[in-house]
Design a protein around this motif. Structure first.
Motif, mmCIF file in Angstrom:
data_model
loop_
_atom_site.group_PDB
_atom_site.id
_atom_site.type_symbol
_atom_site.label_atom_id
_atom_site.label_comp_id
_atom_site.label_asym_id
_atom_site.label_seq_id
_atom_site.Cartn_x
_atom_site.Cartn_y
_atom_site.Cartn_z
ATOM 1 N N THR A 252 -3.479 62.138 64.841
ATOM 2 C CA THR A 252 -2.723 63.136 64.664
ATOM 3 C C THR A 252 -3.215 64.530 64.509
ATOM 4 O O THR A 252 -2.943 65.631 64.884
ATOM 5 C CB THR A 252 -1.567 62.964 63.845
ATOM 6 O OG1 THR A 252 -0.820 61.477 63.952
ATOM 7 C CG2 THR A 252 -0.294 63.899 63.891
ATOM 8 N N LYS B 84 -3.733 56.611 62.404
ATOM 9 C CA LYS B 84 -2.593 57.529 62.886
ATOM 10 C C LYS B 84 -2.839 58.827 62.237
ATOM 11 O O LYS B 84 -2.426 60.167 62.852
ATOM 12 C CB LYS B 84 -1.125 56.900 62.135
ATOM 13 C CG LYS B 84 -0.192 57.959 62.360
ATOM 14 C CD LYS B 84 0.979 57.101 61.453
ATOM 15 C CE LYS B 84 0.758 57.245 60.024
ATOM 16 N NZ LYS B 84 2.053 56.819 59.434
ATOM 17 N N THR C 88 2.179 64.358 72.206
ATOM 18 C CA THR C 88 1.710 62.936 71.742
ATOM 19 C C THR C 88 1.413 62.787 70.446
ATOM 20 O O THR C 88 1.960 61.452 69.872
ATOM 21 C CB THR C 88 0.392 62.775 72.796
ATOM 22 O OG1 THR C 88 0.499 63.300 74.072
ATOM 23 C CG2 THR C 88 -0.293 61.566 72.577
ATOM 24 N N ASP D 58 5.514 55.642 65.040
ATOM 25 C CA ASP D 58 4.925 54.707 64.215
ATOM 26 C C ASP D 58 5.613 54.786 62.794
ATOM 27 O O ASP D 58 5.822 53.572 62.146
ATOM 28 C CB ASP D 58 3.344 55.197 63.741
ATOM 29 C CG ASP D 58 2.536 54.335 63.011
ATOM 30 O OD1 ASP D 58 2.225 53.242 63.619
ATOM 31 O OD2 ASP D 58 2.675 54.903 61.837
ATOM 32 N N TRP E 289 3.949 60.020 68.733
ATOM 33 C CA TRP E 289 3.253 59.083 68.196
ATOM 34 C C TRP E 289 3.471 58.834 66.655
ATOM 35 O O TRP E 289 3.689 57.657 66.335
ATOM 36 C CB TRP E 289 1.737 59.042 68.579
ATOM 37 C CG TRP E 289 1.002 57.909 68.269
ATOM 38 C CD1 TRP E 289 1.484 56.442 68.148
ATOM 39 C CD2 TRP E 289 -0.064 57.518 67.846
ATOM 40 N NE1 TRP E 289 0.606 55.657 67.949
ATOM 41 C CE2 TRP E 289 -0.487 56.472 67.372
ATOM 42 C CE3 TRP E 289 -1.242 58.797 67.559
ATOM 43 C CZ2 TRP E 289 -1.809 56.042 67.060
ATOM 44 C CZ3 TRP E 289 -2.515 58.237 67.237
ATOM 45 C CH2 TRP E 289 -2.625 57.061 66.733
ATOM 46 N N TYR E 290 3.388 59.734 66.027
ATOM 47 C CA TYR E 290 3.437 59.731 64.499
ATOM 48 C C TYR E 290 4.779 59.403 64.109
ATOM 49 O O TYR E 290 5.199 58.496 63.423
ATOM 50 C CB TYR E 290 3.192 61.127 63.805
ATOM 51 C CG TYR E 290 2.992 61.046 62.315
ATOM 52 C CD1 TYR E 290 1.938 60.962 61.851
ATOM 53 C CD2 TYR E 290 4.216 61.108 61.646
ATOM 54 C CE1 TYR E 290 1.681 61.108 60.597
ATOM 55 C CE2 TYR E 290 3.973 61.248 60.037
ATOM 56 C CZ TYR E 290 2.843 61.208 59.640
ATOM 57 O OH TYR E 290 2.396 61.285 58.379
#
Length: 237
Positions: free
Chosen positions: A78, A74, A133, A141, A137-138
């Protein structure tokens, strides 16, 4: 209207690029969610982790290991996506500044300046994709990790939620999308209009040139007739 769209796009591109860069290099992608039980605020960024005392405001930061060390997927992805978004947004904003009508670059080539704005818009649209994105996404998560701990009734002492740096990344990415849409979709209409004017002016100049050629040719028969007469006289002699 074209000038207005250029300045609005430049406004969004400037702040979007600034938000993306600030998001990448600040330390509050994750913040502890249990503020009432802690005497300090803990923030985690992409490059370091900081702890701030809530009473005296003293902040201490610890950098992560070298970029060549093993890190969570992750974090690594990122970082890569945000750096890519920063570079693309920076180039997009630079191209946009060069394509503004108020900048004295190629003042006699309006179509080229419009194409520069179109390239800038496409670059900003592409920059928004890795930015949004990576940020979303971070955030997802972090949310899923916290929700799973709460669902399984696991308490590790500190639980995190996504912080303001993550919000900056989302805002900067959305701003890139908006600025890119203005510069590509809306400016394309003005490109068609300008192209039509350019071709109209070209054909108008061509018409004037043809008319001049016709007028010149209208005087040719008299000279050709005089030459023919002289040739006829010489033949008789």
């Amino acid at each position: 209207m074209r000038f207005f769209l250029q300045y609005v796009g430049c406004f969004f591109a400037f702040f979007s690029t600034g938000f993306l860069i600030a998001s990448t290099w600040t330390d509050c992608w994750m913040v502890n969610a249990d503020d009432s039980l802690e005497v300090s605020t803990k923030c985690r960024g992409l490059w370091w982790e900081c702890v701030t005392n809530v009473f005296d405001g003293i902040q201490t930061c610890d950098e992560y290991d070298s970029i060549y060390a093993e890190h969570p997927v992750k974090l690594v992805l990122t970082r890569a996506m945000m750096i890519t978004a920063d570079i693309l947004a920076g180039f997009g904003f630079l191209f946009l500044v060069l394509g503004l009508d108020c900048v004295k670059l190629l003042p006699d080539e309006p179509l080229i300046k419009l194409r520069i704005c179109l390239v800038s818009g496409v670059t900003l649209l592409i920059a928004g994709l890795p930015g949004i994105t990576g940020s979303v996404w971070y955030a997802v998560d972090v949310y899923v990790e916290r929700s799973s701990l709460v669902f399984h009734n696991v308490f590790l002492g500190i639980q995190y939620k996504f912080g303001w740096s993550c919000w900056l990344g989302m805002a900067g990415s959305l701003g890139c999308f908006l600025s890119g849409a203005l510069l590509t979709c809306c400016m394309y209409l003005f490109r068609e209009t300008s192209s039509g004017r350019f071709h109209s002016a070209y054909f108008l100049r061509k018409g004037y040139s043809s008319a001049g050629t016709i007028v010149t040719n209208m005087h040719l028969p008299s000279s050709q007739t005089a030459t023919a007469k002289m040739y006829a006289v010489d033949t008789r002699v």
